[in-house]
Design an enzyme around this catalytic site. Structure first.
Site, short mmCIF file in Angstrom:
data_model
loop_
_atom_site.label_atom_id
_atom_site.label_comp_id
_atom_site.label_asym_id
_atom_site.label_seq_id
_atom_site.Cartn_x
_atom_site.Cartn_y
_atom_site.Cartn_z
N SER A 10 0.79 -1.21 0.10
CA SER A 10 -0.04 -0.01 0.07
C SER A 10 0.84 1.12 0.03
O SER A 10 1.78 1.52 0.83
CB SER A 10 -1.01 0.08 1.35
OG SER A 10 -1.32 1.38 1.51
N HIS A 34 -1.37 -1.47 -3.98
CA HIS A 34 -2.75 -1.07 -3.39
C HIS A 34 -2.92 0.61 -3.15
O HIS A 34 -1.75 1.15 -2.58
CB HIS A 34 -2.82 -1.62 -2.12
CG HIS A 34 -4.05 -1.58 -1.42
ND1 HIS A 34 -5.17 -2.29 -1.47
CD2 HIS A 34 -4.39 -0.79 -0.44
CE1 HIS A 34 -6.26 -1.91 -0.43
NE2 HIS A 34 -5.74 -1.11 0.20
N ASP A 36 -4.80 3.64 -1.50
CA ASP A 36 -5.90 3.88 -0.43
C ASP A 36 -6.43 5.34 -0.81
O ASP A 36 -5.78 6.49 -0.72
CB ASP A 36 -5.29 3.91 0.99
CG ASP A 36 -5.15 2.47 1.37
OD1 ASP A 36 -6.04 1.60 1.13
OD2 ASP A 36 -3.96 2.36 1.89
N MET A 38 -9.04 8.05 0.68
CA MET A 38 -9.73 8.31 2.06
C MET A 38 -10.52 9.88 1.79
O MET A 38 -9.91 10.82 1.27
CB MET A 38 -8.89 8.54 3.27
CG MET A 38 -8.02 7.08 3.40
SD MET A 38 -6.92 7.31 4.82
CE MET A 38 -6.33 5.64 4.79
N HIS A 67 -8.46 1.28 -3.55
CA HIS A 67 -9.62 0.82 -2.20
C HIS A 67 -10.18 2.38 -1.76
O HIS A 67 -9.49 3.04 -1.29
CB HIS A 67 -8.48 0.60 -1.12
CG HIS A 67 -9.11 0.07 0.30
ND1 HIS A 67 -8.42 0.04 1.51
CD2 HIS A 67 -10.67 -0.03 0.63
CE1 HIS A 67 -9.40 -0.39 2.35
NE2 HIS A 67 -10.63 -0.31 1.60
N MET A 69 -12.17 4.32 0.33
CA MET A 69 -12.74 4.47 1.78
C MET A 69 -13.39 5.67 1.80
O MET A 69 -13.11 6.86 2.42
CB MET A 69 -11.53 4.44 2.77
CG MET A 69 -11.07 3.02 3.06
SD MET A 69 -9.53 3.09 3.83
CE MET A 69 -8.37 3.19 2.24
N MET A 140 -11.17 -6.09 6.17
CA MET A 140 -10.06 -5.07 7.00
C MET A 140 -9.85 -5.74 8.17
O MET A 140 -10.67 -6.15 8.98
CB MET A 140 -11.02 -3.68 7.28
CG MET A 140 -11.32 -2.70 6.00
SD MET A 140 -9.96 -2.31 5.14
CE MET A 140 -8.70 -1.72 6.29
N GLY A 145 -8.48 3.79 7.59
CA GLY A 145 -8.04 5.23 7.91
C GLY A 145 -6.87 5.65 8.14
O GLY A 145 -6.39 6.68 7.66
N PHE A 146 -6.12 4.64 8.43
CA PHE A 146 -4.59 4.81 8.93
C PHE A 146 -3.81 3.79 8.73
O PHE A 146 -4.10 2.56 8.84
CB PHE A 146 -4.52 5.52 10.46
CG PHE A 146 -5.38 6.71 10.86
CD1 PHE A 146 -4.73 7.99 10.63
CD2 PHE A 146 -6.54 6.32 11.26
CE1 PHE A 146 -5.52 8.92 10.92
CE2 PHE A 146 -7.33 7.58 11.30
CZ PHE A 146 -6.60 8.89 11.29
N GLY A 147 -2.40 3.79 8.29
CA GLY A 147 -1.52 2.99 8.37
C GLY A 147 -0.93 2.42 9.51
O GLY A 147 -1.23 3.25 10.60
N ASP A 178 -6.47 -6.57 4.69
CA ASP A 178 -5.82 -5.15 4.77
C ASP A 178 -5.58 -4.64 6.19
O ASP A 178 -6.77 -4.56 6.95
CB ASP A 178 -6.76 -4.33 3.83
CG ASP A 178 -6.03 -2.73 3.63
OD1 ASP A 178 -4.90 -2.79 4.05
OD2 ASP A 178 -6.68 -2.02 3.00
N GLY A 179 -4.32 -4.48 6.46
CA GLY A 179 -4.22 -3.78 7.97
C GLY A 179 -3.37 -4.52 8.91
O GLY A 179 -3.72 -5.46 8.92
N GLY A 200 1.05 -2.03 3.92
CA GLY A 200 1.73 -0.82 3.93
C GLY A 200 3.07 -0.55 4.52
O GLY A 200 4.20 -0.82 3.98
N SER A 201 2.87 -0.32 5.83
CA SER A 201 4.08 -0.03 6.46
C SER A 201 5.12 -1.14 6.79
O SER A 201 6.42 -0.95 6.51
CB SER A 201 3.71 0.61 8.09
OG SER A 201 2.77 -0.63 8.67
C1 DX5 Z 1 -5.98 1.46 6.14
C2 DX5 Z 1 -5.47 1.25 4.64
C3 DX5 Z 1 -4.55 0.13 4.60
C4 DX5 Z 1 -3.49 0.69 4.97
C5 DX5 Z 1 -2.47 -0.41 5.28
O1 DX5 Z 1 -7.23 2.22 6.28
O2 DX5 Z 1 -6.72 0.76 3.94
O3 DX5 Z 1 -4.33 -0.25 3.17
O4 DX5 Z 1 -2.37 1.60 4.13
O5 DX5 Z 1 -1.27 -0.15 6.29
P1 DX5 Z 1 -0.52 -1.21 7.19
O6 DX5 Z 1 -0.06 -2.20 6.37
O7 DX5 Z 1 0.62 -0.31 7.70
O8 DX5 Z 1 -1.45 -1.44 8.33
ZN ZN Z 2 -6.46 -0.15 2.19
#
Ligand code: DX5
Ligand code: ZN
Length: 225
Positions: A10, A34, A36, A38, A67, A69, A140, A145-147, A178-179, A200-201
């Site tokens: 992501s 991916h 995101d 928002m 994705h 959101m 999810m 909303g956040f990584g 995801d997440g 993502g992270s």
């Molecule tokens: C969260 C996003 C995810 C996010 C995942 O709302 O939909 O795609 O980027 O990040 P990580 O892998 O760091 O949890």
């Molecule tokens: Zn996502």
């Protein structure tokens, strides 16, 4: 069914001043990335929009897994398709007519995914787990909303439940998670039945994103053999 576990990074955790550079870092290991989106309404955060997707479309051939959101996904399917998305996943909580939305996404030549918030009853996904009804189901495993959040342990049962619904129906839709996925839990996520693993992270905050993707894929695939 294609039974391979694939990590899908992501870009939310990439460096937005250096998106091209960061995409190049993972290209050799990844088919898809991916993205995101928002809106500050469905989720309490903002990220990027159509112009950024359009710009990065010019610098990579990877499949764009977008994705949404956002509260009004119907209004943005076409702009994100035109910007270069290959697949659009919307939240089941954000539309009154998910079937029409899937049709709309597919009529534009894209694959259609359905995402579900951790608080939503998993059984609402049953119609979309029927054969041909969707191309991807995204569970999810954090509040959207956040990584960089922690994986919610309750997600394992939800992944297993969706896996069963897909298999019982003979659906070939991808099962995405995801997440909060990282090297220490991707084995369990894959063993529960997920194959399209968003991270993502874990990828972009690591020193060598390509090596991390290789490691994640290996751990995930080893756990299902
Ligand atoms: C969260 C996003 C995810 C996010 C995942 O709302 O939909 O795609 O980027 O990040 P990580 O892998 O760091 O949890
Ligand atoms: Zn996502």
């Amino acid at each position: 069914m294609n039974n391979e576990v694939k990590t899908v990074p992501s870009i939310l955790s990439a460096d937005f001043a250096n998106l091209e550079r960061d995409l190049k870092k993972i290209e050799s290991e990844c088919e898809s990335v991916h993205i995101d989106i928002m809106d500050g309404h469905y989720v309490p955060n903002l990220s990027i929009g159509v112009p950024v997707v359009k710009s990065i479309r010019k610098v990579t051939g990877m499949t764009f897994d977008t994705h949404l959101m956002i509260t009004n996904p119907e209004d943005f399917v076409e702009p994100f398709a035109k910007a270069g998305s290959d697949m659009i996943t919307f939240h089941i909580e954000c539309t009154d007519d998910p079937v029409a939305l899937i049709d709309k996404i597919r009529s534009l030549g894209l694959k259609a995914g359905v995402a579900i918030h951790p608080d939503t009853d998993i059984n609402v996904l049953e119609p979309f787990c029927r054969k041909g009804a969707s191309d991807l189901i995204l569970v999810m495993s954090v509040n959207p909303g956040f990584g960089e959040q922690s994986f919610m342990e309750g997600a394992y049962d939800r992944i297993r439940a969706v896996r069963k619904m897909l298999d019982d129906n003979g659906s070939s839709a991808l099962l995405a998670v995801d997440g909060g996925v990282r090297k220490d839990n991707i084995d369990k996520v894959a063993a529960a039945g997920a194959r399209h693993i968003v991270a993502g992270s874990a990828v972009f905050k690591s020193e060598d994103p390509a090596a991390t993707v290789r490691d994640l894929n290996k751990i995930g695939n080893d756990s299902i053999r």
